[in-house]
Design a protein around this motif. Structure first.
Motif, PDB file in Angstrom:
ATOM      1  N   THR A 184       0.941  -1.107  -0.089  1.00  0.00           N
ATOM      2  CA  THR A 184       0.041   0.010  -0.043  1.00  0.00           C
ATOM      3  C   THR A 184       0.924   1.253   0.016  1.00  0.00           C
ATOM      4  OG1 THR A 184      -1.668  -1.229   1.214  1.00  0.00           O
ATOM      5  CG2 THR A 184      -1.763   1.083   1.315  1.00  0.00           C
ATOM      6  N   GLU A 185       1.913   1.166   0.824  1.00  0.00           N
ATOM      7  CA  GLU A 185       2.935   2.431   1.048  1.00  0.00           C
ATOM      8  C   GLU A 185       3.368   2.537  -0.324  1.00  0.00           C
ATOM      9  OE1 GLU A 185       4.782   1.205   4.369  1.00  0.00           O
ATOM     10  OE2 GLU A 185       3.733   2.516   5.815  1.00  0.00           O
ATOM     11  N   ARG A 186       4.127   1.369  -0.854  1.00  0.00           N
ATOM     12  CA  ARG A 186       4.729   1.680  -2.161  1.00  0.00           C
ATOM     13  C   ARG A 186       3.925   1.881  -3.403  1.00  0.00           C
ATOM     14  NH1 ARG A 186       6.887  -3.526  -2.014  1.00  0.00           N
ATOM     15  NH2 ARG A 186       5.199  -4.436  -3.346  1.00  0.00           N
ATOM     16  N   ASP A 187       2.748   1.806  -3.173  1.00  0.00           N
ATOM     17  CA  ASP A 187       1.799   2.115  -4.560  1.00  0.00           C
ATOM     18  C   ASP A 187       1.728   3.652  -4.400  1.00  0.00           C
ATOM     19  OD1 ASP A 187       1.559  -0.304  -5.504  1.00  0.00           O
ATOM     20  OD2 ASP A 187      -0.319  -0.714  -4.688  1.00  0.00           O
ATOM     21  N   VAL A 188       2.008   4.429  -3.197  1.00  0.00           N
ATOM     22  CA  VAL A 188       1.801   5.732  -3.474  1.00  0.00           C
ATOM     23  C   VAL A 188       2.937   6.491  -3.707  1.00  0.00           C
ATOM     24  CG1 VAL A 188       1.636   7.972  -1.456  1.00  0.00           C
ATOM     25  CG2 VAL A 188       0.412   5.630  -1.287  1.00  0.00           C
ATOM     26  N   ILE A 189       4.256   6.061  -3.581  1.00  0.00           N
ATOM     27  CA  ILE A 189       5.167   6.697  -4.405  1.00  0.00           C
ATOM     28  C   ILE A 189       5.801   6.014  -5.507  1.00  0.00           C
ATOM     29  CG2 ILE A 189       5.977   7.812  -1.892  1.00  0.00           C
ATOM     30  CD1 ILE A 189       7.925   5.518  -1.680  1.00  0.00           C
ATOM     31  N   ARG A 190       5.403   4.653  -5.969  1.00  0.00           N
ATOM     32  CA  ARG A 190       5.907   3.996  -6.937  1.00  0.00           C
ATOM     33  C   ARG A 190       5.803   4.913  -8.166  1.00  0.00           C
ATOM     34  NH1 ARG A 190       7.135  -1.098  -8.292  1.00  0.00           N
ATOM     35  NH2 ARG A 190       6.736  -1.865 -10.095  1.00  0.00           N
ATOM     36  N   ARG A 191       4.921   5.383  -8.495  1.00  0.00           N
ATOM     37  CA  ARG A 191       4.706   5.820  -9.799  1.00  0.00           C
ATOM     38  C   ARG A 191       5.874   7.009 -10.246  1.00  0.00           C
ATOM     39  NH1 ARG A 191       3.332   4.249 -14.257  1.00  0.00           N
ATOM     40  NH2 ARG A 191       5.097   5.195 -14.995  1.00  0.00           N
ATOM     41  N   THR A 192       6.135   7.758  -9.260  1.00  0.00           N
ATOM     42  CA  THR A 192       7.344   8.555  -9.645  1.00  0.00           C
ATOM     43  C   THR A 192       8.665   8.028  -9.906  1.00  0.00           C
ATOM     44  OG1 THR A 192       6.302  10.261  -8.215  1.00  0.00           O
ATOM     45  CG2 THR A 192       8.442  10.785  -8.456  1.00  0.00           C
ATOM     46  N   VAL A 193       9.023   6.921  -8.950  1.00  0.00           N
ATOM     47  CA  VAL A 193      10.035   6.269  -9.039  1.00  0.00           C
ATOM     48  C   VAL A 193      10.062   5.571 -10.358  1.00  0.00           C
ATOM     49  CG1 VAL A 193      11.594   4.588  -7.931  1.00  0.00           C
ATOM     50  CG2 VAL A 193      10.204   5.980  -6.479  1.00  0.00           C
TER      51      VAL A 193
END
Length: 205
Positions: free
Chosen positions: A68-77
């Motif tokens: 869940t936390e990863r999906d929040v910032i994954r797009r930018t990375v």
């Protein structure tokens, strides 16, 4: 000094990411605390060394957190990785490839793009180590007659399935076939093995 300091506030690091001095931007690219938005700017920096430094750290940008936390910032990375993987400079792509070669959660389209790169230093690490590539991906790459040495990377993978082994055994790449036969994890069916045995007297390797 501010750009290199892990205790510098994120808003200051973001501001310094647009500093006219390339050395300052290089330090920002190297800093693990640099915010993702600043890394996005640096991925498109005019200075090759800045992009190279960022490429080296790209593997560390993928967060080791819950899904869940990863999906929040994954797009930018992912966006940053895509930009660097398509960089016009082979050295940048090579550093990205090396940084993510063993990462299991890199988007498949990025991995396939690097695996098909015309530079062996770029595609080689991905072909040999990436757990993201499927047998179908590998067969598609083999079918395109990739750069010399690429098949050798596939032959040295920790696991080489029967269909991939058959495709390599059917090629005329002596080095790749030699690596395949030396790989204890390669699954080779009897038919291609008999074919290789029959031709072996003429091929010392």
């Amino acid at each position: 000094a501010l750009a290199s300091d892990s205790n510098t506030r994120p808003e200051v690091l973001y501001y310094l990411a647009e500093d006219p001095d390339a050395e300052v931007r290089r330090c920002i690219a190297e800093n693990d605390q640099t915010p993702r938005q600043a890394n996005m700017l640096l991925a498109q920096d005019d200075n090759e060394e800045v992009r190279c430094v960022l490429a080296k750290k790209i593997g560390r940008l993928f967060p080791e957190t819950s899904v869940t936390e990863r999906d929040v910032i994954r797009r930018t990375v992912v966006d940053i990785t895509e930009i660097l993987a398509a960089d016009q400079t082979a050295r940048v792509r090579e550093l990205v490839s090396d940084a993510i070669k063993e990462q299991p959660d890199i988007p498949p389209h990025v991995v396939r793009q690097l695996a098909a790169d015309p530079q062996l230093n770029v595609c080689g690490p991905i072909l040999e180590y990436s757990p993201v590539l499927t047998d179908e991906d590998l067969l598609a790459i083999i079918a395109t007659s990739p750069v010399q040495g690429a098949l050798g990377g596939i032959s040295r993978r920790s696991t080489v399935g029967e269909s991939v082994s058959h495709a390599i055994a059917s090629s005329d790449d002596v080095d790749a076939i030699t690596d395949l036969l030396a790989n204890p994890s390669a699954q080779i069916r009897e038919e291609p093995l008999d074919f290789l045995v029959a031709g072996a007297p003429a091929v010392p390797a």
